[in-house]
Design a protein around this motif. Structure first.
Motif, mmCIF file in Angstrom:
data_model
loop_
_atom_site.group_PDB
_atom_site.id
_atom_site.type_symbol
_atom_site.label_atom_id
_atom_site.label_comp_id
_atom_site.label_asym_id
_atom_site.label_seq_id
_atom_site.Cartn_x
_atom_site.Cartn_y
_atom_site.Cartn_z
ATOM 1 N N SER A 155 0.796 -1.218 0.000
ATOM 2 C CA SER A 155 0.000 0.000 0.000
ATOM 3 C C SER A 155 0.834 1.275 0.000
ATOM 4 O O SER A 155 0.331 2.342 -0.333
ATOM 5 C CB SER A 155 -0.948 0.008 1.205
ATOM 6 O OG SER A 155 -0.214 -0.077 2.415
ATOM 7 N N HIS A 160 -2.406 6.274 -8.692
ATOM 8 C CA HIS A 160 -3.113 7.532 -8.476
ATOM 9 C C HIS A 160 -4.565 7.261 -8.083
ATOM 10 O O HIS A 160 -5.144 6.236 -8.453
ATOM 11 C CB HIS A 160 -3.060 8.395 -9.731
ATOM 12 C CG HIS A 160 -1.750 9.118 -9.898
ATOM 13 N ND1 HIS A 160 -0.738 8.660 -10.707
ATOM 14 C CD2 HIS A 160 -1.292 10.269 -9.333
ATOM 15 C CE1 HIS A 160 0.294 9.501 -10.643
ATOM 16 N NE2 HIS A 160 -0.006 10.477 -9.817
ATOM 17 N N GLY A 161 -5.135 8.191 -7.369
ATOM 18 C CA GLY A 161 -6.448 7.999 -6.788
ATOM 19 C C GLY A 161 -7.578 7.664 -7.729
ATOM 20 O O GLY A 161 -8.508 6.970 -7.356
ATOM 21 N N HIS A 166 -4.911 -1.452 -11.222
ATOM 22 C CA HIS A 166 -3.519 -1.129 -10.877
ATOM 23 C C HIS A 166 -2.605 -2.316 -11.149
ATOM 24 O O HIS A 166 -2.752 -3.373 -10.546
ATOM 25 C CB HIS A 166 -3.451 -0.738 -9.393
ATOM 26 C CG HIS A 166 -2.066 -0.498 -8.887
ATOM 27 N ND1 HIS A 166 -1.739 -0.582 -7.545
ATOM 28 C CD2 HIS A 166 -0.906 -0.153 -9.526
ATOM 29 C CE1 HIS A 166 -0.440 -0.317 -7.387
ATOM 30 N NE2 HIS A 166 0.077 -0.061 -8.580
ATOM 31 N N THR A 189 -8.953 -1.437 -7.735
ATOM 32 C CA THR A 189 -8.760 -0.361 -6.762
ATOM 33 C C THR A 189 -10.023 -0.038 -5.972
ATOM 34 O O THR A 189 -9.970 0.720 -5.015
ATOM 35 C CB THR A 189 -8.322 0.932 -7.475
ATOM 36 O OG1 THR A 189 -9.402 1.387 -8.310
ATOM 37 C CG2 THR A 189 -7.080 0.683 -8.316
ATOM 38 N N LYS A 191 -12.677 1.313 -7.511
ATOM 39 C CA LYS A 191 -13.425 2.305 -8.294
ATOM 40 C C LYS A 191 -14.479 1.627 -9.169
ATOM 41 O O LYS A 191 -15.527 2.193 -9.444
ATOM 42 C CB LYS A 191 -12.466 3.113 -9.176
ATOM 43 C CG LYS A 191 -11.409 3.896 -8.402
ATOM 44 C CD LYS A 191 -12.030 4.948 -7.522
ATOM 45 C CE LYS A 191 -10.949 5.724 -6.787
ATOM 46 N NZ LYS A 191 -11.524 6.738 -5.873
#
Length: 249
Positions: A155, A160-161, A166, A189, A191
């Motif tokens: 982690s 990127h957010g 990833h 991630t 999202k």
């Protein structure tokens, strides 16, 4: 749920497709590079994914220069080969590609009616931010950041957010693959759910795009055209109006 997901090419050899199906809800493989190269494992990969019912994605490694032509080469190479388990196309952007060229390539891929992904390196975020931020509704952002690059996600080396997917190492292992420590491994991630990557989208093209296809002869003529457009869920009258305007220019 699977802890990680893999992407492969001819550099990695499959040992057991049944094991891959059991362990990985979807697979990603290289299809093309530039405007002439086709990965030697492409046909076999597609054939086995279709036979085993494994959802799959195909990507193009974009060389620097004329990215749009490379995107078209990807689609043209794959369209006669893919089947019902094919989810979408990916553009691998890591060669210092021109931003405007990448945008044109992405616009083209997004117009094909499939889900898409754009793959970028962590260090290139600023360079391609405008493309990433303005990607379409059905396009995911896949980012690579390796950290120690030993096959383990840490982690302290996040992507990127806004990234949806990833790639955290190129030195992972995978059940069902031959060899050790040479597999690209990835994680979700949060999202987008895993199901986003395994299900096709019912994406309708814009009327303007369909009108261009009509002019190119892709929808037939007269009654045949009307029947095909209606069956595909498009408004024949609205599209024909655009076609007529285009013909007057």
């Amino acid at each position: 749920m699977t802890k990680y997901y893999i992407d492969i090419s001819h550099h990695e050899t499959v040992k057991s497709w049944d094991t891959l199906k059991k362990n990985y809800p979807f697979l990603i493989s290289k299809a093309t590079e530039g405007q002439t190269y086709v990965d030697s494992s492409l046909s076999s990969f597609i054939k086995n994914c279709e036979a085993k019912g494994i959802p799959y994605w195909l990507y193009a490694f974009l060389k620097k220069g004329d990215e749009l032509a490379q995107a078209k080469f990807l689609a043209n190479t794959c369209k006669g080969k893919v089947g019902k388990h094919f989810i979408g196309y990916i553009l691998d952007v890591e060669s210092g590609n021109n931003v405007a060229g990448v945008k044109k390539a992405m616009d083209y891929i997004e117009g094909l009616g499939r889900k898409c992904m754009i793959y970028t390196m962590y260090a290139d975020y600023t360079r391609y931010r405008s493309v990433i931020v303005n990607r379409g509704k059905y396009t995911a952002w896949w980012e690579a950041r390796y950290g120690k690059n030993d096959g383990v996600y840490r982690s302290k080396y996040p992507c990127h957010g806004g990234a949806d997917f990833h790639q955290y190492s190129e030195n992972g292992t995978a059940a069902g693959m031959k060899g050790k420590n040479n597999i690209d491994v990835n994680r979700l991630t949060g999202k987008k759910a895993e199901s986003w990557f395994t299900t096709k989208a019912n994406i309708k093209k814009s009327n303007a795009t369909i009108a261009k296809e009509v002019l190119a002869g892709k929808w037939g003529n007269a009654a045949e055209r009307k029947k095909k457009l209606k069956a595909a869920g498009y408004n024949y009258a609205a599209i024909q109006k655009i076609v007529n305007k285009m013909c007057k220019k």
